[in-house]
Design a protein around this motif. Structure first.
Motif: not given
Length: 476
Positions: A343, A346, A348, A397-398, A400-403
């Motif tokens: 986070n 990046l 976050y 969250n990750l 949701k971010q596409g990870y």
């Protein structure tokens, strides 16, 4: 890898010395005085967070970007250092007001006065600058030297319960020594000077997510000791602190591993080198999987003998708390990777802030009824929920971010860990059958578990262990 090894070595030394000194201090000073010192330390920790104001993390990230330009890095470091000194002054004033206004703290005045030195010297030392330049050789040597000095002082000057004030100083002496050493040493990297902060409001705005995150962590990690002291008193803080001491010692090694990757990951992320970034994260997750699960298993199985050996019979009541904290250790390890290694590089930080605020509120709310009902065990259980909550929020969250989570978790690694943990459990069953002595069970059982676990990983062809052995043999 060298930095990680050095930082882990420093952390292991920081564990070994307390293993030597803490059993002596716990027995000589007594449960209640240990509780007094740790209760005050939990209060001081909040003012320490206000002093650092997130600069230890923000400073590493930002200065790492310009560390090749001596002029830029010196200017930035000086601004941050000046702000940190100002924050330390405000924190000390705040601590003084709280100590005067809150009457129950009056009896703790000598301990508060001694341990408040850590606030000033933490700001003075600016140890985050050494992390920016990855000078872990100095950090390691310094850590070993400080531990030797502390051990000598403890054995020379602490002989009876009334000497707990000396122990209170030793509790924060690392901050004092680091501050003194660093003031002269970091001049080789930067030219620090007290400067006028050009945009103090802007800096506060930028640092606020880091501060709130650190403060929230301090609350969800340290609220248990503070609330336990308020509700149940020094005795329960004493036995719980023994369990926390062991838990924190293991956790410190984990923090040492992923903290050295922050500068590197920040550099990769800022340069847009996402493939390199993901590879480092994957490596860290793999190493933690190999370490966290067997460590937690060992603490759960051998909690009683560990408590007896480390603290003594007075503290055996805290064994169940240690078992619960061992579960929290797994969540804390992977939560640390998510918050620090992913986070922050990046950008976050606000996710970290949300996660830690949520954990801090829930932990504080839960601690009150749990402690009232279950004493120190209630505090330990609340810690499990807090650590798990932080990890879950970061994972969501990750995603949701596409990870893709499977992209950073090696399933073969998890298979190896599971087989290894089963082997550790079998060793424990044999030990409790054969050996009656708690001390023998702990020494033989833990030693045999480490050897067998490594053998299992080798037999299963674990890549991390195999590669490490190949590199060692190649150097020879």
């Amino acid at each position: 890898k060298l930095n990680a090894i050095l930082n882990v070595l420093r952390s292991i030394v920081a564990i070994i010395f307390p293993i030597i000194t803490y059993p002596y201090a716990a027995r000589v000073i007594g449960v209640d005085n240990i509780g007094r010192v740790n209760y005050v330390a939990s209060i001081i920790s909040y003012f320490m967070i206000l002093t650092v104001f997130g600069i230890d993390t923000y400073g590493v990230r930002e200065c790492a970007k310009v560390r090749d330009n001596s002029g830029d890095v010196s200017a930035l470091a000086s601004h941050l250092w000046s702000f940190e000194l100002l924050a330390a002054l405000v924190s000390l004033i705040g601590l003084g007001l709280v100590s005067v206004i809150y009457i129950p703290l009056h009896s703790y005045a000598p301990v508060i006065l001694i341990q408040s030195l850590s606030v000033l010297f933490t700001a003075f030392g600016a140890d985050w600058i050494n992390v920016v330049f990855e000078d872990y050789v100095y950090i390691t040597i310094r850590g070993i030297a400080i531990n030797i000095i502390n051990m000598a002082v403890l054995f020379i000057f602490v002989h009876k319960p009334e000497d707990y004030l000396v122990y209170a100083f030793l509790n924060i002496s690392s901050s004092v020594f680091i501050g003194l050493f660093n003031f002269f040493y970091i001049r080789r990297f930067v030219r620090l000077r007290i400067t006028r902060i050009p945009d103090i409001r802007g800096l506060v705005h930028v640092l606020m997510p880091f501060l709130v995150n650190d403060l929230s962590i301090a609350i969800y990690v340290g609220a248990d000791v503070t609330i336990l002291g308020i509700i149940k008193g020094d005795y329960y803080v004493g036995i719980y602190s023994a369990a926390v001491k062991i838990y924190t010692s293991v956790k410190t090694v984990f923090i040492a591993i992923f903290s050295v990757t922050l500068a590197q990951l920040s550099a990769h992320a800022s340069a847009g080198k996402m493939d390199e970034f993901k590879k480092v994260v994957r490596d860290v997750v793999s190493v933690f999987a190999l370490l966290a699960f067997p460590a937690a298993t060992g603490l759960i199985l051998y909690a009683e003998p560990i408590m007896l050996l480390i603290a003594g019979t007075e503290y055996i009541e805290g064994a169940m708390s240690l078992k619960l904290l061992a579960v929290a250790l797994v969540f804390a390890a992977f939560g640390g990777i998510a918050t620090r290694c992913v986070n922050i590089p990046l950008g976050y930080e606000r996710v970290n802030t949300f996660a830690t605020i949520t954990a801090a509120i829930s932990n504080t709310v839960l601690n009150i009824p749990m402690i009232m009902l279950f004493n120190d065990r209630g505090a330990a259980f609340a810690t499990i929920l807090a650590e798990a909550g932080v990890l879950m929020i970061c994972i969501v969250n990750l995603i949701k971010q596409g990870y893709r989570i499977e992209a950073v978790i090696d399933l073969r690694n998890l298979r190896d860990v599971l087989v290894g943990v089963i082997a550790i459990a079998l060793v424990y069953v044999i030990c409790i059958t054969v050996f009656k002595s708690y001390a023998v069970r702990a020494v033989v059982g833990i030693g045999a578990s480490v050897v067998l676990y490594l053998m299992v990983l080798l037999l299963l062809g674990n890549d991390i262990v195999s590669d490490a052995i190949k590199k060692v043999l190649k150097r020879k």
